[in-house]
Design a protein around this motif. Structure first.
Motif, PDB file in Angstrom:
ATOM      1  N   UNK A  13       0.850  -1.226   0.063  1.00 19.03           N
ATOM      2  CA  UNK A  13       0.024   0.218   0.030  1.00 19.03           C
ATOM      3  C   UNK A  13       0.697   1.240  -0.097  1.00 19.03           C
ATOM      4  N   UNK A  14       2.008   1.299   0.837  1.00 21.53           N
ATOM      5  CA  UNK A  14       2.822   2.365   1.010  1.00 21.53           C
ATOM      6  C   UNK A  14       3.605   2.482  -0.498  1.00 21.53           C
ATOM      7  N   UNK A  15       3.979   1.451  -1.280  1.00 19.76           N
ATOM      8  CA  UNK A  15       4.596   1.571  -2.525  1.00 19.76           C
ATOM      9  C   UNK A  15       3.690   2.004  -3.665  1.00 19.76           C
ATOM     10  N   UNK A  16       2.185   1.815  -3.495  1.00 17.05           N
ATOM     11  CA  UNK A  16       1.274   2.040  -4.553  1.00 17.05           C
ATOM     12  C   UNK A  16       1.068   3.523  -4.196  1.00 17.05           C
ATOM     13  N   UNK A  17       0.829   4.167  -3.165  1.00 17.95           N
ATOM     14  CA  UNK A  17       0.909   5.614  -2.790  1.00 17.95           C
ATOM     15  C   UNK A  17       2.159   6.391  -3.319  1.00 17.95           C
ATOM     16  N   UNK A  18       3.415   5.785  -2.955  1.00 20.17           N
ATOM     17  CA  UNK A  18       4.418   6.588  -3.523  1.00 20.17           C
ATOM     18  C   UNK A  18       4.676   6.579  -4.810  1.00 20.17           C
ATOM     19  N   UNK A  19       3.970   5.645  -5.479  1.00 24.25           N
ATOM     20  CA  UNK A  19       4.357   5.419  -7.030  1.00 24.25           C
ATOM     21  C   UNK A  19       3.674   6.635  -7.588  1.00 24.25           C
ATOM     22  N   UNK A  20       2.572   7.006  -7.387  1.00 23.35           N
ATOM     23  CA  UNK A  20       1.989   8.205  -7.966  1.00 23.35           C
ATOM     24  C   UNK A  20       2.765   9.722  -7.603  1.00 23.35           C
ATOM     25  N   UNK A  21       3.506   9.796  -6.719  1.00 22.37           N
ATOM     26  CA  UNK A  21       4.271  10.765  -6.276  1.00 22.37           C
ATOM     27  C   UNK A  21       5.657  10.817  -7.202  1.00 22.37           C
ATOM     28  N   UNK A  22       6.162   9.774  -7.163  1.00 20.44           N
ATOM     29  CA  UNK A  22       7.618   9.764  -7.574  1.00 20.44           C
ATOM     30  C   UNK A  22       7.701   8.884  -8.805  1.00 20.44           C
ATOM     31  N   UNK A  23       6.949   8.154  -9.260  1.00 19.67           N
ATOM     32  CA  UNK A  23       7.267   7.172 -10.377  1.00 19.67           C
ATOM     33  C   UNK A  23       7.984   6.133 -10.420  1.00 19.67           C
TER      34      UNK A  23
END
Length: 222
Positions: A13-23
């Motif tokens: 979940x943390x990884x998917x949230x960060x994905x939208x921020x940093x690619x």
């Protein structure tokens, strides 16, 4: 740093949230650990490397995709194919670099088995061989992945435009020496929704012509 024990779902979940921020390029285990307020080694308890995490992220994305997919009981193979690719595209567009995350990953469970079985059954009931049905599904799936990878290069998230893809600037740069190339900028870099639908119709027609059940007098073999 927090001492609460993590589980795999929290990391994903943390990884998917960060994905939208940093690619995808900026998504590192160290950055995810910082987001979760833990030391990076805590993540290696669950994922031995970034690829293992990407596999789990893709699996989570597919589960969400499947939950939101339309019910297709009694649908034709064409309806199955088109609906599944529309659903896949929408799901991938929900994440920055979503198609890149999905591409080349291996599901860690079997969430894909039931929808795949239903789609293959629609093909087989229409007269396709199982092998031809599988190849038709794979053709559409890989098209959608490739299409969205290119789409997200231009529009990383809906409403966001990457620099360097202004059609008017492209036309001026290419100039009069290459008139055809200059003229098709809008066809290449705008209105992805319409282009995707057009391509789906083309793929369905191609599958009907090349992989579908043999017609009387046809020499094609699926």
């Amino acid at each position: 740093m927090a001492t609460t024990r993590l589980d795999r779902d929290q990391v994903v979940e943390a990884a998917l949230r960060l994905l939208n921020e940093v690619g995808l390029e900026g998504l590192t285990l160290r950055r995810i650990a910082k987001e979760l307020n833990v030391q990076a080694p805590a993540l290696y308890w669950h994922f031995k490397n970034k690829q293992a995490l990407l596999d789990e992220m893709a699996t989570a994305m597919f589960r969400r995709l499947a939950e939101g997919a339309p019910q297709l009981d009694g649908a034709t193979w064409q309806e199955h194919l088109i609906a599944s690719q529309r659903t896949l595209r929408r799901a991938l567009l929900g994440y920055r670099d979503g198609a890149k995350v999905f591409s080349g990953t291996r599901f860690t469970g079997t969430p894909h088995a039931a929808p795949m079985e239903a789609q293959l059954r629609a093909f087989v009931d229409a007269g396709f061989t199982p092998g031809a049905a599988a190849r038709a599904s794979f053709l559409a799936y890989t098209f959608t992945l490739g299409f969205v990878i290119e789409e997200q290069a231009v529009e990383p998230l809906p409403g966001e435009r990457a620099p360097g893809y202004d059609v008017a600037e492209r036309t001026a740069l290419i100039g009069p020496d290459y008139p055809l190339t200059a003229a098709v900028g809008a066809d290449l870099f705008e209105d992805y929704e319409a282009r995707f639908e057009e391509a789906l119709r083309t793929i369905v027609a191609g599958i009907e012509a090349t992989l579908g059940p043999a017609r009387p007098g046809s020499t094609m073999t699926p």
